[in-house]
Design a protein around this motif. Structure first.
Motif, PDB file in Angstrom:
ATOM      1  N   ALA A  35       5.484   1.736  10.755  1.00  0.00           N
ATOM      2  CA  ALA A  35       6.417   1.917   9.642  1.00  0.00           C
ATOM      3  C   ALA A  35       5.706   2.194   8.311  1.00  0.00           C
ATOM      4  O   ALA A  35       6.061   3.122   7.605  1.00  0.00           O
ATOM      5  CB  ALA A  35       7.304   0.674   9.524  1.00  0.00           C
ATOM      6  N   ASP A  36       4.693   1.393   7.999  1.00  0.00           N
ATOM      7  CA  ASP A  36       4.076   1.558   6.678  1.00  0.00           C
ATOM      8  C   ASP A  36       2.541   1.541   6.745  1.00  0.00           C
ATOM      9  O   ASP A  36       1.922   0.504   6.536  1.00  0.00           O
ATOM     10  CB  ASP A  36       4.569   0.448   5.736  1.00  0.00           C
ATOM     11  CG  ASP A  36       4.026   0.657   4.333  1.00  0.00           C
ATOM     12  OD1 ASP A  36       3.295   1.650   4.102  1.00  0.00           O
ATOM     13  OD2 ASP A  36       4.317  -0.178   3.464  1.00  0.00           O
ATOM     14  N   PRO A  37       1.950   2.698   7.008  1.00  0.00           N
ATOM     15  CA  PRO A  37       0.489   2.734   7.095  1.00  0.00           C
ATOM     16  C   PRO A  37      -0.205   2.990   5.746  1.00  0.00           C
ATOM     17  O   PRO A  37      -1.404   3.237   5.713  1.00  0.00           O
ATOM     18  CB  PRO A  37       0.241   3.916   8.039  1.00  0.00           C
ATOM     19  CG  PRO A  37       1.388   4.840   7.797  1.00  0.00           C
ATOM     20  CD  PRO A  37       2.545   4.008   7.309  1.00  0.00           C
ATOM     21  N   VAL A  38       0.550   2.911   4.656  1.00  0.00           N
ATOM     22  CA  VAL A  38       0.006   3.347   3.365  1.00  0.00           C
ATOM     23  C   VAL A  38      -1.218   2.523   2.951  1.00  0.00           C
ATOM     24  O   VAL A  38      -2.251   3.071   2.562  1.00  0.00           O
ATOM     25  CB  VAL A  38       1.079   3.282   2.254  1.00  0.00           C
ATOM     26  CG1 VAL A  38       0.482   3.583   0.892  1.00  0.00           C
ATOM     27  CG2 VAL A  38       2.197   4.261   2.569  1.00  0.00           C
ATOM     28  N   TYR A  39      -1.083   1.205   3.086  1.00  0.00           N
ATOM     29  CA  TYR A  39      -2.204   0.368   2.667  1.00  0.00           C
ATOM     30  C   TYR A  39      -3.461   0.706   3.470  1.00  0.00           C
ATOM     31  O   TYR A  39      -4.547   0.888   2.921  1.00  0.00           O
ATOM     32  CB  TYR A  39      -1.839  -1.118   2.825  1.00  0.00           C
ATOM     33  CG  TYR A  39      -2.988  -2.033   2.535  1.00  0.00           C
ATOM     34  CD1 TYR A  39      -3.364  -2.287   1.218  1.00  0.00           C
ATOM     35  CD2 TYR A  39      -3.732  -2.604   3.561  1.00  0.00           C
ATOM     36  CE1 TYR A  39      -4.457  -3.103   0.943  1.00  0.00           C
ATOM     37  CE2 TYR A  39      -4.830  -3.420   3.290  1.00  0.00           C
ATOM     38  CZ  TYR A  39      -5.176  -3.662   1.989  1.00  0.00           C
ATOM     39  OH  TYR A  39      -6.263  -4.467   1.718  1.00  0.00           O
ATOM     40  N   ALA A  40      -3.295   0.818   4.782  1.00  0.00           N
ATOM     41  CA  ALA A  40      -4.454   1.114   5.641  1.00  0.00           C
ATOM     42  C   ALA A  40      -5.066   2.461   5.265  1.00  0.00           C
ATOM     43  O   ALA A  40      -6.290   2.597   5.192  1.00  0.00           O
ATOM     44  CB  ALA A  40      -4.041   1.095   7.116  1.00  0.00           C
TER      45      ALA A  40
ATOM     46  N   LEU B  65       1.489   9.977   0.759  1.00  0.00           N
ATOM     47  CA  LEU B  65       1.995   9.253   1.921  1.00  0.00           C
ATOM     48  C   LEU B  65       2.968   8.153   1.492  1.00  0.00           C
ATOM     49  O   LEU B  65       4.017   7.954   2.125  1.00  0.00           O
ATOM     50  CB  LEU B  65       0.823   8.645   2.701  1.00  0.00           C
ATOM     51  CG  LEU B  65       1.180   7.961   4.005  1.00  0.00           C
ATOM     52  CD1 LEU B  65       1.728   8.966   5.011  1.00  0.00           C
ATOM     53  CD2 LEU B  65      -0.033   7.246   4.604  1.00  0.00           C
ATOM     54  N   ALA B  66       2.644   7.483   0.411  1.00  0.00           N
ATOM     55  CA  ALA B  66       3.521   6.405  -0.065  1.00  0.00           C
ATOM     56  C   ALA B  66       4.908   6.959  -0.409  1.00  0.00           C
ATOM     57  O   ALA B  66       5.938   6.368  -0.056  1.00  0.00           O
ATOM     58  CB  ALA B  66       2.898   5.727  -1.289  1.00  0.00           C
TER      59      ALA B  66
END
Ligand code: ATP
Ligand code: MG
Length: 399
Positions: A216-221, A246-247
């Motif tokens: 769902a949310d790979p932004v941090y990685a 991406l965010a």
């Protein structure tokens, strides 16, 4: 601690594999994603088994039980049972004897803890007995799982030196399960070894990359990967802007409740230039289908509401939806997406035969004219057959 008795575990085809491998007598255990994800209450897609039995014995037993088996990586102890419910990977317990960052020489073992120790993260080294469902946890994986802590078994630096693909795997699991925090030692180890990623097989890197863009949310990685110079060594064109792009994409997906898609996300990260993106897709050894999917999503970079039906017709509704999510302006996002709801591709109502019946001479001109008429029909928003015949007859008259 026991694994909850979930549906995948009840599959007849899996029970047959386990029975063939003498699961009753403790010869085989579930391991990896199936155990981890079940404990997290998530759906399980593929099943990995670990076994004391040697690979040839595994092959022979499965064949005897009438189960199709493929020696996928038999030198490293892995074979794949092909069942009606999907593949089951079976790997003989092993330890790595020597490693060079790319491949390992292995020795088979009959010690579960030793096999757990050669695995990458504590949360990936949990076993479960298929009969009793007892969970075996040799490296505190359960407590890390509770904390969503992605922790290498042993020293991060050493484990990454053994196999550089683990850098990608670290960020993949961070994207999927990790809290928004990396520990400094692991991050430093990833950054230090990142240049080694360029020496790995592109297929393996690409496979991990697509998996890491799927949650769902790979932004941090992804932001951490940029910081750690990972992209610089796998797809150098992905630069520091990528995190922001991406965010924004992830926010749009969430706002409209659209399922994550790794191709859509990748296109968001790539240069907005179809030739450059195509080169990267080839470089990553993407299948032709995946290359096409990337190119389709870069066909229109500034879509307006009125372009959407034509894009859906030419590139398909999925690509059109992705183009909208990636590139539509904030003002037009909602209405552009609504154009795709319940989209059914219209059928072009005339054929080359119709043009010939209207007086066009048979030959290459027929296909060419048909294309011209089709383009006019798309541009006019798919009018009915009556109008298409008028467009066709005008085209025929021009010759
Ligand atoms: P997924 O749900 O995505 O399949 P997974 O954890 O099952 O996640 P796989 O790539 O299927 O991941 O690998 C199965 C298991 O094999 C992992 O859980 C891990 O224990 C081990 N493993 C796989 N690749 C490596 C590696 N490069 N180094 C060490 N252990 C690995
Ligand atoms: Mg798996």
């Amino acid at each position: 601690m026991k694994l909850p008795d979930v549906q995948w575990h009840q599959r007849q085809s899996l029970k047959e594999v386990v029975a063939a491998l003498d699961g009753e007598h403790g010869m085989v255990r579930f391991v990896g994603g199936a155990v981890r994800d079940t404990l997290l209450g998530l759906a399980v897609s593929d099943i990995d088994l670990a076994t004391i039995l040697k690979p040839e014995n595994v092959m022979a037993r499965l064949k005897d039980a009438g189960i199709k088996v493929i020696p996928t990586g038999i030198d490293h102890g892995t074979v794949t049972a092909v069942t009606e419910d999907g593949p089951v990977e079976i790997t003989t317990l092993r330890r790595d004897v020597s490693t060079d960052g790319r491949r390992a020489t292995v020795a088979f073992s009959d010690d579960w803890k030793e096999d757990a120790a050669r695995r990458d993260f504590t949360i990936n080294a949990l076993f479960a007995d298929p009969e009793t469902l007892e969970v075996y946890d040799y490296f505190d994986g359960l407590s890390d799982l509770e904390k969503c802590h992605i922790r290498f078994i042993g020293s991060a630096e050493q484990r990454i030196a053994e196999d550089h693909l683990r850098i990608m795997r670290y960020f993949r699991f961070l994207a999927r399960f990790g809290q928004h925090a990396v520990d400094q030692e692991t991050f430093n180890a990833c950054r230090k070894a990142a240049p080694e990623l360029s020496k790995l097989s592109r297929e393996r890197v690409a496979d991990e990359l697509m998996k890491l863009l799927s949650p769902a949310d790979p932004v941090y990685a992804v932001q951490e990967m940029i910081e750690a110079d990972v992209f610089a060594n796998i797809v150098a064109e992905i630069d520091s802007n990528a995190g922001q792009i991406l965010a924004a994409l992830v926010l749009r997906e969430e706002a409209y409740d659209i399922a994550p898609d790794p191709v859509r996300r990748l296109v968001g990260l790539l240069p907005k230039d179809i030739d450059k993106a195509a080169e990267i897709a080839v470089g990553l050894r993407f299948s032709k289908k995946l290359q096409r999917a990337v190119a389709d999503r870069l066909m229109v970079l500034k879509p307006t509401v009125s372009d959407i039906p034509a894009i859906a017709y030419r590139q398909g509704a999925d690509a059109a939806r992705d183009i909208v999510l990636l590139f539509a302006s904030d003002d037009e996002l909602q209405v552009s997406l609504s154009k795709l709801e319940g989209w059914i591709k219209p059928v072009f109502p005339i054929t080359g035969g119709d043009l010939i019946a209207m007086g066009l001479k048979a030959g290459p001109i027929v296909a060419e004219s048909l294309k011209v008429v089709e383009a006019a029909w798309i541009a006019e928003g798919f009018p009915d057959e009556h109008r298409v015949r008028a467009l066709a007859s005008a085209a025929v008259k021009r010759h």
